[in-house]
Design a protein around this motif. Structure first.
Motif, PDB file in Angstrom:
ATOM      1  N   ASP A 128       0.823  -1.205   0.000  1.00 51.69           N
ATOM      2  CA  ASP A 128       0.000   0.000   0.000  1.00 51.69           C
ATOM      3  C   ASP A 128       0.860   1.260   0.000  1.00 51.69           C
ATOM      4  OD1 ASP A 128      -2.225  -1.632   0.041  1.00 51.69           O
ATOM      5  OD2 ASP A 128      -2.620  -1.368   2.185  1.00 51.69           O
ATOM      6  N   ARG A 180      -9.194  -3.103   1.745  1.00 55.12           N
ATOM      7  CA  ARG A 180      -8.173  -2.203   1.200  1.00 55.12           C
ATOM      8  C   ARG A 180      -8.527  -1.771  -0.211  1.00 55.12           C
ATOM      9  NH1 ARG A 180      -4.235  -5.985   0.948  1.00 55.12           N
ATOM     10  NH2 ARG A 180      -2.699  -4.518   0.140  1.00 55.12           N
ATOM     11  N   ARG A 183     -11.049   1.044   0.042  1.00 57.35           N
ATOM     12  CA  ARG A 183     -10.509   2.289   0.593  1.00 57.35           C
ATOM     13  C   ARG A 183      -9.502   2.967  -0.327  1.00 57.35           C
ATOM     14  NH1 ARG A 183      -9.180  -0.852   5.042  1.00 57.35           N
ATOM     15  NH2 ARG A 183      -6.986  -0.327   4.643  1.00 57.35           N
ATOM     16  N   LEU A 184      -8.670   2.161  -1.029  1.00 58.15           N
ATOM     17  CA  LEU A 184      -7.453   2.722  -1.603  1.00 58.15           C
ATOM     18  C   LEU A 184      -7.269   2.530  -3.104  1.00 58.15           C
ATOM     19  CD1 LEU A 184      -5.016   1.409   1.166  1.00 58.15           C
ATOM     20  CD2 LEU A 184      -5.971   3.715   0.984  1.00 58.15           C
TER      21      LEU A 184
END
Length: 317
Positions: A128, A180, A183-184
């Protein structure tokens, strides 16, 4: 539903052929109506390196998306990888999509981290942060301060074709990966064997996106799937069993427990892909189940015949 194809960059897939024929293979796929050309990434089996293959395709293709499925960022220095990806995005006129992954336990995980001189621990946080670093560099940042990656006084780096850089998708379907993604990341590229699991996972991705204040329609719902069109399911399974044993050193009955596999006649394959479309998949990356380049071309032609059935006519939705 868009249909893309995974190029057979591994030596097990192009065999005795001239590997330079892969460029012609990609160009033919674009002319045949495929919407994307993807490549995978590894140090375990001999293959044409992923970013090298995309760089070769960038100037000789026109509209097709060029993607990774999946790139393993830990194999590369993070700033160097950002430079390479921005360069491919420039050379392709903004057609790059980057799917990333952190590797898996077994021979596809820890040994690669050891060869890359990186710890296996905190691999997802490192992934990330690497993507966050890329995005910062693509926006012109001269420093980056994460928990793992920290850089000061970064000189000017190559800026991609598009502001903010190419979209970055995540491969994976664990609960943490789903959260994840929402969110990203800009897209999701898993390979669940059951369409019901795909639908469930996509709902989790969308919930995580909504909780983070993101629009769910901004996340591309994609699917990685091995495809073999044959006379019937039995003959297709025999061919895919050979493919699984050569590629993964495991029988098909083990591979299909962890990866999406579709085979049978054209109508049977179309029906099975339709189940994933109903589950929410909007972009398929098809890995062709064949072990030499002539057989790969034959499977490419068979799958191309299905494209009109899964894509809406011009001017319709």
């Amino acid at each position: 539903m868009d249909i893309g194809v995974l190029l057979p960059t591994g030596t097990a897939q192009w065999g005795a052929a001239d590997p330079r024929e892969l460029v012609a293979f990609g160009r033919h796929a674009e002319r045949s109506g495929f919407s994307s050309l993807f490549v995978n990434d590894s140090l375990i089996s001999p293959r044409i390196e992923a970013l090298t293959m995309l760089a070769a395709l960038a100037p000789v293709t026109e509209a097709v998306t060029l993607g990774t499925a999946a790139l393993l960022p830990f194999l590369r220095r993070p700033i160097q990888a950002a430079q390479s990806l921005a360069s491919i995005d420039l050379l392709s006129g903004g057609r790059l999509t980057v799917t990333v992954g952190a590797g898996f336990p077994g021979r596809f995980g820890r040994p690669l981290y050891a060869l890359s001189e990186l710890p296996w621990e905190r691999r997802f946080a490192r992934l990330d942060e690497t993507v966050a670093l890329w995005r910062a560099l693509w926006d012109g940042a001269d420093a980056f301060h994460g928990e793992i990656l920290r850089f000061d006084d970064i000189p000017p780096t190559t800026r991609p074709f598009r502001a903010g850089g190419p979209p970055v998708w995540l491969g994976g379907a664990t609960p943490a990966a789903l959260a994840r993604t929402g969110r990203l990341y800009d897209g999701w590229l898993p390979y669940p064997p059951d369409p019901a699991d795909y639908a469930s996972g996509l709902r989790t991705v969308h919930k995580a996106a909504a909780d983070a204040g993101r629009a769910t329609e901004d996340i591309t719902a994609a699917l990685f799937v091995s495809v073999r069109i044959d006379e019937d399911i039995e003959s297709g399974r025999r061919a895919l069993d050979d493919y699984a044993r050569v590629t993964y050193a495991m029988p098909l009955e083990e591979l299909e427990k962890i990866q999406a596999v579709v085979t049978g006649s054209a109508d049977q394959v179309l029906d099975h892909l339709g189940r994933y479309a109903t589950a929410g998949a909007r972009h398929v990356v098809a890995r062709l189940g064949a072990l030499d380049l002539p057989s790969q071309r034959d499977q490419l032609e068979r799958l191309a015949d299905l494209i009109p059935a899964v894509q809406p006519a011009a001017g319709t939705k």
